[in-house]
Motif scaffolding. Sequence first.
Motif, PDB file in Angstrom:
ATOM      1  N   PHE A   1      33.921  41.342  36.301  1.00 56.17           N
ATOM      2  CA  PHE A   1      34.025  42.740  36.720  1.00 56.17           C
ATOM      3  C   PHE A   1      35.494  43.159  36.600  1.00 56.17           C
ATOM      4  O   PHE A   1      36.304  42.894  37.479  1.00 56.17           O
ATOM      5  CB  PHE A   1      33.527  42.918  38.157  1.00 56.17           C
ATOM      6  N   GLU A   2      35.820  43.830  35.509  1.00 53.63           N
ATOM      7  CA  GLU A   2      37.219  44.126  35.208  1.00 53.63           C
ATOM      8  C   GLU A   2      37.837  45.124  36.175  1.00 53.63           C
ATOM      9  O   GLU A   2      38.958  44.925  36.664  1.00 53.63           O
ATOM     10  CB  GLU A   2      37.326  44.655  33.778  1.00 53.63           C
ATOM     11  N   ILE A   3      37.146  46.207  36.469  1.00 48.85           N
ATOM     12  CA  ILE A   3      37.709  47.243  37.349  1.00 48.85           C
ATOM     13  C   ILE A   3      36.900  47.429  38.620  1.00 48.85           C
ATOM     14  O   ILE A   3      37.189  48.324  39.425  1.00 48.85           O
ATOM     15  CB  ILE A   3      37.820  48.599  36.617  1.00 48.85           C
TER      16      ILE A   3
ATOM     17  N   ALA B   1      35.842  34.086  48.082  1.00 50.22           N
ATOM     18  CA  ALA B   1      36.176  34.268  46.664  1.00 50.22           C
ATOM     19  C   ALA B   1      36.314  35.760  46.396  1.00 50.22           C
ATOM     20  O   ALA B   1      35.687  36.593  47.060  1.00 50.22           O
ATOM     21  CB  ALA B   1      35.103  33.658  45.764  1.00 50.22           C
ATOM     22  N   TRP B   2      37.137  36.104  45.384  1.00 56.96           N
ATOM     23  CA  TRP B   2      37.377  37.504  45.040  1.00 56.96           C
ATOM     24  C   TRP B   2      37.877  37.569  43.611  1.00 56.96           C
ATOM     25  O   TRP B   2      38.245  36.549  43.020  1.00 56.96           O
ATOM     26  CB  TRP B   2      38.395  38.129  45.997  1.00 56.96           C
ATOM     27  N   ASN B   3      37.900  38.773  43.052  1.00 54.19           N
ATOM     28  CA  ASN B   3      38.422  38.926  41.703  1.00 54.19           C
ATOM     29  C   ASN B   3      39.728  39.730  41.726  1.00 54.19           C
ATOM     30  O   ASN B   3      40.200  40.164  42.775  1.00 54.19           O
ATOM     31  CB  ASN B   3      37.378  39.559  40.776  1.00 54.19           C
ATOM     32  N   ARG B   4      40.307  39.928  40.535  1.00 51.59           N
ATOM     33  CA  ARG B   4      41.594  40.617  40.421  1.00 51.59           C
ATOM     34  C   ARG B   4      41.502  42.061  40.920  1.00 51.59           C
ATOM     35  O   ARG B   4      42.418  42.579  41.562  1.00 51.59           O
ATOM     36  CB  ARG B   4      42.055  40.599  38.954  1.00 51.59           C
TER      37      ARG B   4
ATOM     38  N   THR C   1      42.127  44.109  49.225  1.00 49.30           N
ATOM     39  CA  THR C   1      43.107  43.263  49.908  1.00 49.30           C
ATOM     40  C   THR C   1      43.445  42.091  49.012  1.00 49.30           C
ATOM     41  O   THR C   1      42.539  41.493  48.418  1.00 49.30           O
ATOM     42  CB  THR C   1      42.538  42.731  51.248  1.00 49.30           C
ATOM     43  N   ASP C   2      44.708  41.756  48.922  1.00 53.98           N
ATOM     44  CA  ASP C   2      45.103  40.574  48.150  1.00 53.98           C
ATOM     45  C   ASP C   2      44.944  39.355  49.065  1.00 53.98           C
ATOM     46  O   ASP C   2      45.865  38.956  49.767  1.00 53.98           O
ATOM     47  CB  ASP C   2      46.537  40.700  47.655  1.00 53.98           C
TER      48      ASP C   2
ATOM     49  N   ALA D   1      48.824  42.961  36.625  1.00 53.45           N
ATOM     50  CA  ALA D   1      48.684  41.682  35.938  1.00 53.45           C
ATOM     51  C   ALA D   1      49.960  41.344  35.155  1.00 53.45           C
ATOM     52  O   ALA D   1      50.383  40.182  35.094  1.00 53.45           O
ATOM     53  CB  ALA D   1      47.478  41.708  35.010  1.00 53.45           C
ATOM     54  N   LEU D   2      50.582  42.348  34.542  1.00 52.31           N
ATOM     55  CA  LEU D   2      51.805  42.119  33.769  1.00 52.31           C
ATOM     56  C   LEU D   2      52.970  41.724  34.658  1.00 52.31           C
ATOM     57  O   LEU D   2      53.867  40.980  34.222  1.00 52.31           O
ATOM     58  CB  LEU D   2      52.159  43.382  32.979  1.00 52.31           C
ATOM     59  N   SER D   3      52.976  42.206  35.881  1.00 55.15           N
ATOM     60  CA  SER D   3      54.082  41.910  36.785  1.00 55.15           C
ATOM     61  C   SER D   3      53.918  40.597  37.518  1.00 55.15           C
ATOM     62  O   SER D   3      54.843  40.131  38.187  1.00 55.15           O
ATOM     63  CB  SER D   3      54.226  43.038  37.804  1.00 55.15           C
TER      64      SER D   3
END
Length: 277
Positions: A116-118, A132-135, A142-143, A274-276
Amino acid sequence: MPTPAGNMLGSYLRDRRTRLDPATFGFTGGRRRTPGLRREEVAQRANISPTWYTWLEQGRGGAPSAEVLNRIAEGLMLTEPEREHLFMIGLGHLPEVHFKPTEGVTPRLQRVLDAFEISPAIVKNALWDVVAWNRAAAALLTDYSKLPPAERNILRLIFSNARVRAAQEDWYAMARFVVGAFRADAVRTGAAAEIGQFVEDMSAQSPEFREMWLANDVHAYGEGMKRLHHPELGVLDMEFSAFAVDGRPDLGMIVYNPMAEDAERIRGYIGSRALSE
């Protein structure tokens, strides 16, 4: 005369019994005319009467108790799906669920979340610990990776985390709904006994939680809408759906699907994070 259900149960028991290797269980010696364990050997392993077990295979004697089926399942070394099938054909319902603490999820289930990308997606256990969680969940909700495991709990975050509280459109209504859904989930997944200390701790920390818990509301957390006030993206409207994890009654997956008009903003935001990293 054996009933159709009795015949189905008996057939299944005979099939499982004849697939087992007697030597594995220490039953050696003596000539065997048929493969697998004998009826009296299964009865011995299940600690039930050989006559009663014979009747079960013959479809006689009425419905067995849940305790007897559990003993037979252990004696035949049934897997969890096989045990569930045994209960369905023997009693017409699934076995009682017993809560087991969850450390995490399988790599396969994690890959499902990551697909699930977004759309933020999380997996929670019966105590509503996020395991568990995704990006996308880390970016929009929450991170969890930045929190100690003991603090990765949905209710603790709702009632004690100022950032999470401020992100809600109507915090009180959302919190009351979540408490009612948590109550139902804990009982459904067999964790009623385990939630005692958790509820006591939460009630001591939060008078609001105590008030909502004492209201005894029960809600189904199936699907709905959530409006989130994100600190960088602003207001986000998302549909959410809850899913059971097959074979793991202690786990539930929640997926939040953003509205189409927010998709590109979210995609760019998650990409920049993701880039940072």
